[in-house]
Design a protein around this motif. Structure first.
Motif, PDB file in Angstrom:
ATOM      1  N   LEU A 180      35.979  44.504  40.890  1.00  0.00           N
ATOM      2  CA  LEU A 180      37.177  44.163  40.121  1.00  0.00           C
ATOM      3  C   LEU A 180      38.383  44.998  40.541  1.00  0.00           C
ATOM      4  CD1 LEU A 180      35.661  43.481  36.592  1.00  0.00           C
ATOM      5  CD2 LEU A 180      36.415  41.831  38.319  1.00  0.00           C
ATOM      6  N   ALA A 181      38.144  46.122  41.211  1.00  0.00           N
ATOM      7  CA  ALA A 181      39.264  46.878  41.769  1.00  0.00           C
ATOM      8  C   ALA A 181      39.853  46.177  42.982  1.00  0.00           C
ATOM      9  CB  ALA A 181      38.813  48.288  42.143  1.00  0.00           C
ATOM     10  N   LEU A 182      39.023  45.397  43.708  1.00  0.00           N
ATOM     11  CA  LEU A 182      39.464  44.819  44.978  1.00  0.00           C
ATOM     12  C   LEU A 182      39.584  43.301  44.995  1.00  0.00           C
ATOM     13  CD1 LEU A 182      37.471  46.878  47.654  1.00  0.00           C
ATOM     14  CD2 LEU A 182      39.768  47.286  46.782  1.00  0.00           C
ATOM     15  N   CYS A 183      38.739  42.593  44.247  1.00  0.00           N
ATOM     16  CA  CYS A 183      38.631  41.144  44.477  1.00  0.00           C
ATOM     17  C   CYS A 183      39.927  40.403  44.168  1.00  0.00           C
ATOM     18  CB  CYS A 183      37.463  40.555  43.684  1.00  0.00           C
ATOM     19  SG  CYS A 183      37.691  40.489  41.887  1.00  0.00           S
ATOM     20  N   ASP A 184      40.697  40.861  43.196  1.00  0.00           N
ATOM     21  CA  ASP A 184      41.965  40.201  42.903  1.00  0.00           C
ATOM     22  C   ASP A 184      43.057  40.592  43.889  1.00  0.00           C
ATOM     23  OD1 ASP A 184      41.298  38.665  40.512  1.00  0.00           O
ATOM     24  OD2 ASP A 184      41.006  40.597  39.556  1.00  0.00           O
ATOM     25  N   GLY A 185      42.938  41.773  44.463  1.00  0.00           N
ATOM     26  CA  GLY A 185      43.956  42.220  45.411  1.00  0.00           C
ATOM     27  C   GLY A 185      43.786  41.650  46.802  1.00  0.00           C
ATOM     28  N   ILE A 186      42.584  41.267  47.176  1.00  0.00           N
ATOM     29  CA  ILE A 186      42.353  40.727  48.520  1.00  0.00           C
ATOM     30  C   ILE A 186      43.186  39.470  48.770  1.00  0.00           C
ATOM     31  CG2 ILE A 186      40.595  39.545  49.907  1.00  0.00           C
ATOM     32  CD1 ILE A 186      38.632  41.740  49.001  1.00  0.00           C
ATOM     33  N   PRO A 187      43.164  38.467  47.877  1.00  0.00           N
ATOM     34  CA  PRO A 187      44.044  37.315  48.125  1.00  0.00           C
ATOM     35  C   PRO A 187      45.518  37.662  48.015  1.00  0.00           C
ATOM     36  CG  PRO A 187      42.931  37.105  46.004  1.00  0.00           C
ATOM     37  CD  PRO A 187      42.286  38.241  46.723  1.00  0.00           C
ATOM     38  N   ALA A 188      45.863  38.662  47.213  1.00  0.00           N
ATOM     39  CA  ALA A 188      47.264  39.077  47.134  1.00  0.00           C
ATOM     40  C   ALA A 188      47.741  39.593  48.487  1.00  0.00           C
ATOM     41  CB  ALA A 188      47.438  40.150  46.057  1.00  0.00           C
ATOM     42  N   LEU A 189      46.903  40.402  49.152  1.00  0.00           N
ATOM     43  CA  LEU A 189      47.265  40.899  50.483  1.00  0.00           C
ATOM     44  C   LEU A 189      47.310  39.760  51.489  1.00  0.00           C
ATOM     45  CD1 LEU A 189      45.122  44.180  50.729  1.00  0.00           C
ATOM     46  CD2 LEU A 189      47.509  43.946  50.020  1.00  0.00           C
ATOM     47  N   MET A 190      46.337  38.869  51.425  1.00  0.00           N
ATOM     48  CA  MET A 190      46.320  37.750  52.359  1.00  0.00           C
ATOM     49  C   MET A 190      47.581  36.903  52.218  1.00  0.00           C
ATOM     50  SD  MET A 190      44.628  36.340  54.803  1.00  0.00           S
ATOM     51  CE  MET A 190      45.272  34.956  55.736  1.00  0.00           C
ATOM     52  N   ALA A 191      48.111  36.800  51.015  1.00  0.00           N
ATOM     53  CA  ALA A 191      49.317  36.001  50.767  1.00  0.00           C
ATOM     54  C   ALA A 191      50.598  36.727  51.152  1.00  0.00           C
ATOM     55  CB  ALA A 191      49.375  35.598  49.296  1.00  0.00           C
ATOM     56  N   GLY A 192      50.491  37.980  51.618  1.00  0.00           N
ATOM     57  CA  GLY A 192      51.669  38.697  52.084  1.00  0.00           C
ATOM     58  C   GLY A 192      52.273  39.657  51.090  1.00  0.00           C
ATOM     59  N   ASN A 193      51.543  39.965  50.018  1.00  0.00           N
ATOM     60  CA  ASN A 193      52.023  40.876  48.983  1.00  0.00           C
ATOM     61  C   ASN A 193      51.534  42.297  49.231  1.00  0.00           C
ATOM     62  OD1 ASN A 193      53.137  38.899  46.760  1.00  0.00           O
ATOM     63  ND2 ASN A 193      51.183  38.044  47.428  1.00  0.00           N
ATOM     64  N   ALA A 194      52.118  43.241  48.507  1.00  0.00           N
ATOM     65  CA  ALA A 194      51.585  44.586  48.362  1.00  0.00           C
ATOM     66  C   ALA A 194      50.983  44.710  46.969  1.00  0.00           C
ATOM     67  CB  ALA A 194      52.676  45.631  48.568  1.00  0.00           C
ATOM     68  N   VAL A 195      50.231  45.785  46.732  1.00  0.00           N
ATOM     69  CA  VAL A 195      49.536  45.994  45.463  1.00  0.00           C
ATOM     70  C   VAL A 195      49.785  47.407  44.958  1.00  0.00           C
ATOM     71  CG1 VAL A 195      47.248  46.233  44.381  1.00  0.00           C
ATOM     72  CG2 VAL A 195      47.725  44.279  45.877  1.00  0.00           C
ATOM     73  N   VAL A 196      50.045  47.522  43.644  1.00  0.00           N
ATOM     74  CA  VAL A 196      49.963  48.808  42.946  1.00  0.00           C
ATOM     75  C   VAL A 196      48.857  48.656  41.919  1.00  0.00           C
ATOM     76  CG1 VAL A 196      51.104  50.469  41.431  1.00  0.00           C
ATOM     77  CG2 VAL A 196      52.372  49.403  43.314  1.00  0.00           C
ATOM     78  N   ALA A 197      47.811  49.477  42.053  1.00  0.00           N
ATOM     79  CA  ALA A 197      46.607  49.320  41.243  1.00  0.00           C
ATOM     80  C   ALA A 197      46.414  50.506  40.310  1.00  0.00           C
ATOM     81  CB  ALA A 197      45.386  49.166  42.139  1.00  0.00           C
ATOM     82  N   LYS A 198      45.959  50.196  39.090  1.00  0.00           N
ATOM     83  CA  LYS A 198      45.530  51.233  38.154  1.00  0.00           C
ATOM     84  C   LYS A 198      44.094  50.938  37.727  1.00  0.00           C
ATOM     85  CE  LYS A 198      45.437  51.940  33.824  1.00  0.00           C
ATOM     86  NZ  LYS A 198      44.253  52.844  33.770  1.00  0.00           N
ATOM     87  N   PRO A 199      43.126  51.554  38.400  1.00  0.00           N
ATOM     88  CA  PRO A 199      41.739  51.385  37.970  1.00  0.00           C
ATOM     89  C   PRO A 199      41.493  52.134  36.662  1.00  0.00           C
ATOM     90  CG  PRO A 199      41.911  52.188  40.243  1.00  0.00           C
ATOM     91  CD  PRO A 199      43.248  52.370  39.594  1.00  0.00           C
ATOM     92  N   ASP A 200      40.422  51.768  35.975  1.00  0.00           N
ATOM     93  CA  ASP A 200      40.067  52.482  34.745  1.00  0.00           C
ATOM     94  C   ASP A 200      39.706  53.925  35.066  1.00  0.00           C
ATOM     95  OD1 ASP A 200      37.934  53.356  32.552  1.00  0.00           O
ATOM     96  OD2 ASP A 200      39.173  51.749  31.712  1.00  0.00           O
ATOM     97  N   SER A 201      40.052  54.825  34.166  1.00  0.00           N
ATOM     98  CA  SER A 201      39.858  56.255  34.412  1.00  0.00           C
ATOM     99  C   SER A 201      38.389  56.641  34.529  1.00  0.00           C
ATOM    100  CB  SER A 201      40.518  57.069  33.292  1.00  0.00           C
ATOM    101  OG  SER A 201      39.958  56.740  32.033  1.00  0.00           O
TER     102      SER A 201
END
Length: 534
Positions: A180-201
């Protein structure tokens, strides 16, 4: 343990204490936490649920760090958006291989930080490898400019571009800390976006290992930023700056995020709570249904958004099914540690243990019967709780309609399938369901009546979860939007239509009056309709 990556300095003596854990090498922890953008000087510990001992210290970010993370991400995104789809795909395919090559290290860290059994930890690198491969192989299909019919055949050309949103904010939970830290961000990167992520502590180290693997695969370092801190502070700062927000967590928090996104007129996708049902029909293969029900209810100790908490069983097979289900549940092995062999691990926190205990004790006090389980297991570790099956749960009991998010399932008889579907649809949630029947065509018909975003026939949850081409998400209060499939990548893009008009303009020409123009257009519309033009 993967001794290439994780150290083995004893916290307790594993020869005398079955709940003993090993410390992570300080250098290994520092190499991961260097991936957090944090300048406050504050740190917070992350703990091993299996024995409650600290694994390492995680630097904490400020709202100023979040602002800096977005600045860095925006600079990186502008360059990244100019890279070809082929180059993005190649990096994702390298990520696919890296995740498979380093799965032992990934599973070690997942087990330490989440407490789950290794067999359930394996689901996470598996899911990320599948996700990376799917979007690498289908990126061109989903993102390439598409030609669509124009107004005037042959004279109006229309191209639809998929333009990246910009910087996506991802707030991920602790229960599946790698996927869940990565699976939503992978298509975001493929689409040409950057990511700022806040995983649970609770599970920062696992998420930070994910960031390292992205960089090792070849993604630019600043393209994926990680910040750490309380959700109310750091999560809010992300929502206030992102161009799109992806959140997985509770329905209550999801409502707040949706409101904040609405105020900014930005999009969001939310995977929220569930009270997921299984329907066991009279013609079901009962051995298969019992096996699936155990996985559906007790994978990751029930701490899975799509796990089952309600089971509706046909009268004709109820007694035989319950006998098989109880026997399978009682045969489960609960063993502390990170090695293969355990069928269920620990709950992740004391809060989860307290919630599960409260739900079971409330049901028991009001007359529910505990067919198996129903007690904590401090002899195994501080947060272990037995897989539990309840019978006779009524609407007055907390666990009837409130999500437990633990290894607890309630059984209900039904005589009529329509009644079973109605009861499965009761409540406010609609995330996942399962139907067990030998008549799979009938199962697919019933599935359309079940108000859940995913429905598995003769399977617990894996068939939809691991089929990356299929969209996944919730109906009603279980969420908005979808991950996976075309919807999972299109959410991170803006559809831009570019029309090129040739020869004739779309207004009166050559002295034609407005009235004549309208008549000509009307005649053309009638002709195009007769010709079947779209």
């Amino acid at each position: 343990m993967s001794d290439q990556h994780l150290g083995t300095s004893d916290l307790r003596d594993p020869d005398t204490d079955p709940t003993a854990a090993y410390a992570l090498e300080p250098g290994y922890v520092r190499s991961l936490t260097d991936g957090v953008l944090a300048t406050t000087g504050r740190t917070e510990p992350t703990y091993a649920p299996v024995n409650g001992q600290p694994l390492g210290m995680v630097p904490q970010s400020s709202t100023g760090d979040v602002a800096e993370a977005f600045e860095r991400a925006r600079r990186a995104q502008r360059a990244w958006a100019r890279t070809s789809l082929a180059e993005r795909s190649a990096i994702l395919l390298r990520l696919h291989d890296l995740v498979l090559d380093r799965q032992a290290e990934i599973m070690d860290l997942i087990c330490w930080e989440s407490g789950k059994a290794r067999k359930h930890a394996f689901d996470e690198p598996l899911h990320i490898a599948l996700t990376a491969r799917y979007y690498a192989r289908t990126g061109e299909e989903h993102l390439a400019t598409q030609r669509v019919p124009g107004l005037v055949p042959g004279l109006t050309r229309v191209d639809v571009n998929r333009v990246p949103k910009g910087v996506v904010g991802i707030i991920s939970p602790w229960n599946y800390p790698f996927t869940l830290a990565l699976c939503d961000g992978i298509p975001a990167l493929m689409a040409g976006n950057a990511v700022v992520a806040k995983p649970d502590s609770q599970t920062m180290l696992t998420a930070l290992l994910g960031k390292r693997l992205l960089e090792d695969a070849g993604f630019p370092r600043d393209l994926w930023q990680v910040v750490a801190g309380p959700g109310g502070e750091i999560g809010t700062a992300i929502v206030e700056r992102a161009d799109y927000v992806c959140f997985t967590g509770s329905t209550a928090t999801g409502r707040i995020i949706a409101q904040k996104c609405a105020d900014r007129l930005i999009g969001c996708s939310l995977e929220l709570g569930g009270k997921n049902p299984i329907l066991v029909l009279r013609d079901a293969d009962l051995d298969r249904a019992a096996e699936g029900a155990v996985r559906a209810s007790f994978s990751n100790a029930g701490q899975l958004c799509v796990s089952t908490e309600r089971m509706f069983v046909a009268d004709q097979v109820y007694d035989r099914f319950v006998e098989k289900l109880v026997a399978r549940t009682q045969a489960m092995r609960l063993e502390p540690g990170i090695d293969w062999g355990s069928d269920m691990g620990s709950l992740t926190s004391r809060q989860q243990l307290e919630t599960v205990t409260a739900h079971v004790e409330d049901a028991r006090a009001q007359g529910a019967r505990v067919l198996t389980g129903g007690r904590a297991r401090p002899d195994l570790g501080p947060f272990y709780y037995e897989p539990t099956i309840l019978e006779g749960v009524t609407p007055e009991m907390t666990c009837f309609g409130t999500e437990t998010f633990g290894p607890v399932v309630s059984l209900y008889r039904f005589g009529d399938e329509a009644d079973a579907v109605a009861r499965a649809n009761a409540g406010d949630y609609g995330l996942n369901a399962s139907i067990y029947t030998r008549d799979t065509a009938r199962g697919r018909v019933l599935a359309r009546e079940v108000k859940c975003g995913t429905v598995n026939i003769n399977e617990a949850f894996g068939a939809t979860f691991a089929s990356i081409a299929s969209p996944m998400g919730g109906m009603r209060e279980s969420g908005l939007g979808r991950r996976q499939g075309a919807e999972g990548i299109h959410r991170y893009t803006e559809a831009q239509s570019v029309a090129t008009q040739r020869l004739v303009r779309l207004s009166p020409m050559l002295g034609m009056s407005d009235e004549t123009f309208a008549k000509v257009m009307t005649a053309n519309l009638r002709l195009l309709n007769k010709l079947g033009w779209k």
